[in-house]
Design an enzyme around this catalytic site. Structure first.
Site, PDB file in Angstrom:
ATOM      1  N   ASP A   1      -2.582  -4.936   0.471  1.00  0.00           N
ATOM      2  CA  ASP A   1      -2.053  -6.224   0.907  1.00  0.00           C
ATOM      3  C   ASP A   1      -2.755  -6.786   2.137  1.00  0.00           C
ATOM      4  O   ASP A   1      -3.078  -7.975   2.193  1.00  0.00           O
ATOM      5  CB  ASP A   1      -0.541  -6.151   1.125  1.00  0.00           C
ATOM      6  CG  ASP A   1      -0.096  -4.971   1.978  1.00  0.00           C
ATOM      7  OD1 ASP A   1      -0.955  -4.236   2.528  1.00  0.00           O
ATOM      8  OD2 ASP A   1       1.124  -4.766   2.102  1.00  0.00           O
TER       9      ASP A   1
ATOM     10  N   MET B   1       0.821  -1.202   0.000  1.00  0.00           N
ATOM     11  CA  MET B   1       0.000   0.000   0.000  1.00  0.00           C
ATOM     12  C   MET B   1       0.863   1.263   0.000  1.00  0.00           C
ATOM     13  O   MET B   1       2.067   1.216   0.219  1.00  0.00           O
ATOM     14  CB  MET B   1      -0.923   0.001   1.211  1.00  0.00           C
ATOM     15  CG  MET B   1      -1.950  -1.121   1.205  1.00  0.00           C
ATOM     16  SD  MET B   1      -2.999  -1.143   2.668  1.00  0.00           S
ATOM     17  CE  MET B   1      -3.938   0.382   2.463  1.00  0.00           C
ATOM     18  N   HIS B   2       0.212   2.384  -0.235  1.00  0.00           N
ATOM     19  CA  HIS B   2       0.737   3.737   0.011  1.00  0.00           C
ATOM     20  C   HIS B   2       1.775   4.240  -0.998  1.00  0.00           C
ATOM     21  O   HIS B   2       2.107   5.418  -0.985  1.00  0.00           O
ATOM     22  CB  HIS B   2       1.358   3.859   1.414  1.00  0.00           C
ATOM     23  CG  HIS B   2       0.536   3.313   2.517  1.00  0.00           C
ATOM     24  ND1 HIS B   2      -0.773   3.684   2.732  1.00  0.00           N
ATOM     25  CD2 HIS B   2       0.828   2.411   3.482  1.00  0.00           C
ATOM     26  CE1 HIS B   2      -1.233   3.046   3.799  1.00  0.00           C
ATOM     27  NE2 HIS B   2      -0.300   2.261   4.263  1.00  0.00           N
TER      28      HIS B   2
END
Length: 487
Positions: free
Chosen positions: A236, A79-80
Site C-alpha cells: 500500500d 501489507m504483511h
C-alpha cells in the site's frame, strides 16, 4: 485506460485512470476487521473477493464503456497479512493482519535464532510482519501449519483469484521478513526460521512488470478485454508513493491513515533496524525506501470521536481548533499505542494512555490530546529516520487525516518540514496500482509517475514547535515510566 485495485484494511477501492492522467471514477466497498482475542486482528479473504466482485459489478453498471477500454490491471494492498493455502488452494484460516500482535514471543525466538536476520531483511522481527505469524501457527496451530502449501499476501491472494498465478512483487514481499531486501530475492535462511522453503512462496516480479493475465471468464463477467495483464503492483505505501510521483531519492510522504507512515525514497538498501525503521524495496526496479510506522494514527482520532459520541472527526477537530493556547497546554497527554507500536519502540504490548485527566477536561481537550499524541509518535519516527541519514525538504501529506488543515499545521511544526497536499492524492494506493499497470503496459516512469498539482501547503511554525516541546519531553518521559507496565 488502467484499472487500479487497492485492498485496504477498512475498504477495497477501485479506480479507473485514463492516459491523460485523469481519474475517471473511483468506488469503494467497506470491509470489517475481526478481533476474536486480545492482540488478534483478522479478516476472511472471501470478504475481499466479495468486495471486489461487488465493486466491479458497480463499475460495469456505471462505467461499462471505460471498463471495455482497460489495457491493464494493477494491485495494491495492506501489507504483511498471512493468507495460508492448502494444496487445493483452500484458505486454511482467516488471514492474520498487519496490526495483529499475537506473535511477539515468536519474534524474540527468531531474533535469537538468527541474529543476522535484520541485516538480511532490513528489519527487526516484529509481530506485524508475515513470518512471525507463520511461526505462531507452527507452535499453536500445528495441524493447520502442516497443511500449508502456499503463503500469500492479501493483494497476491486476489491476484490468484484473478489469474490463477502465485506471484508477489518486491515491495510487499519485503514486508514478510522472508525477503533478502538488498538482493531482492527470497532468503533461505529467513524461510528456514519458520519451517518453510521457497516452494511455499510465490514467484517474484517487480511491481511495474506484468505478472499474469486476467482469467477469460472474469474478463467476460466484468466487461474487460480478454488477455489483459495484471501488473506486479505494490504494497500500500509503495503504491501510494507511485501514485504521488514519490519515486526518486529525497522524495517522501506522510500518510495519516489507519496507521501513520513517513516514507522516504532511497537509491540503495539502507537498513536501520536498531531504531525499528523499516527498509523495504520500492515498487520500481533498483529503488528502495525507508519507513517509520505508527500503528494507530487516524484510527486513534476515529476511536476518540466514537468514544465521545461526536458526529464525525471534522466536528471534533473544529472544537479542538477553538481551544485557547492555555487550554491546550493544560490538556492531558495521550500515548497513541492502541495497537502496540513499531517505530522506534517495537513494542506490541504498548498501550494507549490518557495522563493528567481532571474534571475540567472536555471532548475538545481529549481530542486535542489525541491529535498531539499522534504527532509526538510521528516525531519519534521522524527522528529515527533522520538518525539513519534520512531527510526531505518537504513531504506530501496523504490519507484520511490529511483533510484537516489544523492537524497538518501541528504536524508540520512538530516535524519542522513543509507538508504538501496534492490534488487527487486521496486516491492513494489505487492510483499507484493503476500507474503500475500503465508501466507494465509500456509506459515510462517519467511519463507515468508525475507529481500531483499542489492543493495546499502547511509550513512549520517555529513558535508552535517551541510551545509543544515541553509537552513532547513529558510524552517521552511518560512512555519510559510506563514501559515496564505494558504487558
Amino acid at each position: 485506460m488502467f484499472l487500479g485495485i487497492d485492498l485496504g484494511t477498512s475498504e477495497l477501492k477501485l479506480l479507473l485512470l485514463d492516459e491523460q492522467h485523469r481519474i475517471v471514477t473511483t468506488t469503494g466497498v467497506a470491509l470489517t476487521v475481526q478481533r476474536p482475542q486480545p492482540l488478534w486482528s483478522e479478516q476472511d479473504p472471501a470478504a475481499w473477493w466479495a468486495a471486489l466482485d461487488a465493486g466491479m459489478a458497480k463499475l460495469k453498471e456505471e462505467h461499462g464503456d471505460a471498463l471495455a477500454q482497460v489495457r491493464g490491471i494493477g494491485l495494491s494492498g495492506q501489507m504483511h497479512g498471512a493468507v495460508t493455502l492448502d494444496a487445493a488452494d483452500q484458505v486454511l484460516r482467516p488471514a492474520i493482519l498487519w496490526n495483529d500482535g499475537r506473535s511477539g514471543p515468536q519474534c524474540a525466538e527468531m531474533m535469537a535464532a538468527c541474529p543476522e536476520l535484520p541485516a538480511i531483511t532490513g528489519n527487526l522481527a516484529m509481530p506485524g510482519f508475515t513470518a512471525p505469524k507463520l511461526a505462531w501457527m507452527r507452535q499453536h496451530e500445528h495441524e493447520l501449519f502442516a497443511r500449508v502449501a502456499k503463503v500469500l499476501l492479501p493483494k497476491d491472494w486476489l491476484r490468484l483469484q484473478l489469474s490463477g498465478e502465485y506471484v508477489s512483487e518486491m515491495s510487499d514481499a519485503a514486508g514478510t521478513l522472508w525477503l533478502d531486501v538488498g538482493r531482492r530475492c527470497w532468503s533461505p535462511e529467513a524461510l528456514a526460521l519458520t519451517g518453510l522453503t521457497e516452494a511455499h512462496m510465490p514467484r517474484l516480479v517487480e511491481g511495474s512488470e506484468a505478472s499474469a493475465t486476467l482469467k477469460p471468464e472474469l474478463a467476460a463477467r466484468w466487461g474487460l478485454p480478454a488477455g489483459i495483464p495484471v501488473a506486479g503492483g505494490g504494497g500500500d505505501n509503495a503504491a501510494s508513493a507511485v501514485g504521488m510521483g514519490v519515486v526518486k531519492p529525497g522524495d517522501g510522504f506522510l500518510s495519516l491513515g489507519t496507521s501513520g507512515v513517513i516514507f522516504l525514497c532511497n537509491p540503495a538498501f539502507s537498513p536501520n533496524p536498531a531504531r525499528a525503521v523499516h527498509a523495504f524495496c520500492h515498487a520500481l526496479p533498483d529503488t528502495w525506501h525507508q519507513m517509520s510506522v505508527v500503528l494507530s494514527a487516524a484510527s486513534s482520532l476515529r476511536w476518540v470521536t466514537q468514544l465521545l459520541n461526536e458526529p464525525n472527526e471534522a466536528t471534533l477537530i473544529d472544537k479542538v481548533a477553538a481551544l485557547s493556547d492555555t487550554q491546550r497546554q493544560q490538556a492531558p497527554i495521550f500515548l497513541p499505542y492502541l495497537s502496540g507500536e513499531r517505530t522506534p519502540h517495537n513494542n506490541a504490548n504498548a498501550k494507549g494512555v490518557f495522563f493528567g485527566l481532571t474534571h475540567e477536561h472536555d471532548a475538545a481537550a481529549l481530542g486535542y490530546a489525541v491529535l498531539e499524541g499522534v504527532g509526538f509518535a510521528l516525531l519519534d519516527g521522524w527522528q529515527a529516520l533522520q538518525a539513519g541519514g534520512g531527510s526531505a525538504e518537504q513531504l506530501w501529506l496523504v490519507g484520511g487525516g490529511a483533510r484537516s488543515e489544523w492537524w497538518a499545521k501541528l504536524l508540520a511544526s512538530l516535524l519542522n518540514v513543509r507538508l504538501v497536499n496534492g490534488v487527487g492524492a486521496e486516491a492513494g494506493g489505487a492510483l499507484g496500482a493503476a500507474r503500475l499497470a500503465w508501466l507494465a503496459c509500456g509506459g515510462t516512469v517519467d511519463e507515468v509517475c508525475r507529481t500531483p498539482d499542489i492543493a495546499r501547503v502547511a509550513e512549520p511554525d517555529p513558535a508552535l514547535a517551541a510551545a509543544l516541546q515541553p509537552r513532547y519531553e513529558r510524552f517521552k518521559r511518560l512512555f519510559e515510566a510506563l514501559r515496564s507496565e505494558f504487558v
